[in-house]
Design an enzyme around this catalytic site. Structure first.
Site, short mmCIF file in Angstrom:
data_model
loop_
_atom_site.label_atom_id
_atom_site.label_comp_id
_atom_site.label_asym_id
_atom_site.label_seq_id
_atom_site.Cartn_x
_atom_site.Cartn_y
_atom_site.Cartn_z
N ARG A 47 -8.07 -3.82 -6.59
CA ARG A 47 -8.40 -3.19 -7.58
C ARG A 47 -7.37 -2.02 -8.05
O ARG A 47 -6.69 -1.35 -7.12
CB ARG A 47 -9.71 -2.45 -7.13
CG ARG A 47 -10.04 -1.30 -8.04
CD ARG A 47 -11.30 -0.52 -7.50
NE ARG A 47 -11.69 0.77 -8.06
CZ ARG A 47 -11.27 1.94 -8.03
NH1 ARG A 47 -10.19 2.14 -7.05
NH2 ARG A 47 -11.64 2.75 -8.65
N THR A 54 0.80 -1.33 -0.14
CA THR A 54 -0.08 -0.09 0.15
C THR A 54 0.99 1.24 0.02
O THR A 54 1.95 1.08 0.63
CB THR A 54 -0.84 -0.01 1.12
OG1 THR A 54 -1.90 1.23 1.10
CG2 THR A 54 -0.15 -0.04 2.72
N ARG A 55 0.48 2.27 -0.67
CA ARG A 55 1.06 3.67 -0.37
C ARG A 55 0.02 4.60 0.25
O ARG A 55 0.19 6.03 0.26
CB ARG A 55 1.44 4.27 -1.78
CG ARG A 55 0.26 4.66 -2.68
CD ARG A 55 0.64 5.13 -4.07
NE ARG A 55 -0.41 5.92 -4.78
CZ ARG A 55 -1.11 5.28 -5.72
NH1 ARG A 55 -0.76 4.16 -6.04
NH2 ARG A 55 -1.98 6.17 -6.48
N HIS A 57 -7.95 1.89 4.88
CA HIS A 57 -9.13 1.98 5.21
C HIS A 57 -10.12 0.61 5.35
O HIS A 57 -9.24 -0.38 5.15
CB HIS A 57 -9.81 2.90 4.07
CG HIS A 57 -9.31 4.24 3.93
ND1 HIS A 57 -8.82 5.18 5.01
CD2 HIS A 57 -8.78 4.90 2.93
CE1 HIS A 57 -8.30 6.13 4.76
NE2 HIS A 57 -8.21 6.04 3.25
N HIS A 59 -4.35 -1.73 -8.76
CA HIS A 59 -2.96 -2.04 -8.17
C HIS A 59 -1.86 -1.17 -8.82
O HIS A 59 -1.40 -1.15 -9.82
CB HIS A 59 -2.35 -3.62 -8.24
CG HIS A 59 -1.05 -3.61 -7.31
ND1 HIS A 59 -1.41 -4.45 -6.04
CD2 HIS A 59 -0.09 -3.32 -7.35
CE1 HIS A 59 -0.17 -4.39 -5.61
NE2 HIS A 59 0.72 -3.86 -6.27
N HIS A 91 -9.31 -2.12 2.61
CA HIS A 91 -8.19 -2.66 2.75
C HIS A 91 -8.29 -3.53 3.92
O HIS A 91 -7.50 -4.60 3.93
CB HIS A 91 -7.05 -1.72 2.89
CG HIS A 91 -6.88 -0.67 1.91
ND1 HIS A 91 -6.62 0.63 2.10
CD2 HIS A 91 -7.05 -0.39 0.60
CE1 HIS A 91 -6.68 1.51 1.04
NE2 HIS A 91 -7.02 0.78 -0.05
#
Length: 359
Positions: free
Chosen positions: A255, A161-162, A166, A257, A169
């Site tokens: 989704r 992740t960057r 939430h 990515h 995720h």
């Protein structure tokens, strides 16, 4: 000995070459490797490798040893220059990023680098330093593998992740965790877009979320020092290979990515895995649809598990969330945990205050 100052992205690449995160690479790639990677997404020996790791430089000649300085000026090590060549930057952009549009942040960064490239093996004397919020979570691949073994984890799923994590995720990471021994939350902390949330803020979000909403004995937080390329499908493969090197057996692909804007299809990053031999890739992708809060079932779901139409799905775009945060509004709890929202609101307020004082 001549010196070469590395950019933040090159500094991150040096760290991953030095610590084994970019295995089997041991240095910056030469022309044959560059051509093979760009055109086939593989190294000359056939091993999967989708994005070139190169060192653009206006200086350096064949046979010369250059002292490499990190982005903060620290001496990191050396490169022995075995080759100097010119990359076709437009060709690289069109194949790696699927566009030559300079509005794409990865393409823009590529063009800024310049075509002249030096290649050769590196020798590391030190690894780059990291800010206080990040430093406690810096693990080399050997250290993460050891941590997994100490916990008795034989199967580990990695999550890239960057962004802050939430509810969507959180849902897919927990769904993945149902089928493996451990979850490795492994956010990117290298260079990202200017409008991405800074690493120090994100680390606080990860910490509070893991402390309150995950089983502590089944989750490990580490960081990936890499810079984002925003290369969509190819970067999904790239991220998977790095997590394999860190010891993960599985990798979450959701989704869009590593996407940006409208350059890639929603699930292109999942489809690209069909182009690789799973055994050669060495890690199993776990594909997830777009998750959302379902008003009908009163919980997190995807289109595979929810009967809800668009009007009964709670999903907020990153743009909408940033607008709410700037206004001091808390995003709905169906979208983000309140503790995470508090951190983001405070960070947005501090940034606004700082900008006001600077003005």
């Amino acid at each position: 000995m001549s010196e070469l100052a590395l950019t933040p992205r090159q500094t991150a690449d040096f760290e991953l070459l030095a610590n084994g995160g970019f295995a089997p690479l041991t240095g910056f790639q030469g022309a044959a490797e560059w051509e093979s990677v760009v055109n086939t997404m593989r190294l000359p020996d056939g091993s999967p490798w989708p994005i070139p790791v190169t060192l653009p430089s206006p200086s350096g000649e064949v046979g010369e040893t250059l002292r490499l300085l990190g982005a903060d000026g620290t001496v990191l090590g050396t490169i022995t220059v075995e080759e100097v060549y010119e990359r076709d930057l437009r060709h690289e952009a069109e194949l790696v990023y699927r566009t030559s549009d300079e509005a794409h942040p990865g393409v823009a960064a590529l063009y800024r680098e310049g075509a002249r490239t030096v290649a050769g093996p590196i020798s590391a004397d030190a690894l780059p330093g990291h800010i206080d919020a990040v430093a406690p979570y810096v693990l080399t691949p050997a250290e993460s593998r050891q941590a997994f073994a100490e916990r008795g984890w034989k199967t580990v799923v990695g999550f890239q992740t960057r962004n802050p994590i939430h509810r969507a995720h959180e849902y897919i990471t927990k769904a993945a965790l149902e089928g493996v021994d451990g979850l490795f939350i492994h956010p990117i902390v290298g260079e990202t877009k200017d409008d991405d949330i800074p690493a120090h803020t994100r680390m606080r979000c990860y910490e509070v979320l893991i402390e309150r909403y995950y089983p502590s004995d089944r989750v490990l937080l580490g960081v990936n020092p890499a810079a984002m390329r925003y290369a969509g499908p190819r970067e999904a493969i790239f991220h998977a290979i790095v997590r394999r090197n860190y010891g993960c057996t599985h990798f979450i692909v959701g989704r869009d990515h590593a996407g940006v804007g409208d350059y890639y299809g929603t699930y292109d990053a999942q489809k690209i895995f069909d182009e690789f031999d799973p055994e050669k890739l060495g890690i199993e992708p776990l594909m997830f649809d777009h998750a959302f809060y379902c008003k009908i079932t009163k919980g997190m779901a995807t289109s595979k598990t929810s009967p809800a139409g668009p009007e009964d799905r709670v999903f907020l775009s990153g743009t909408k969330v940033r607008e709410m945060l700037r206004a001091g509004e808390r995003p709905p709890e169906e979208f983000t945990r309140p503790e995470v929202a508090d951190i983001l609101i405070e960070a947005e307020r501090s940034a606004a205050d700082h900008a006001s004082v600077s003005a």
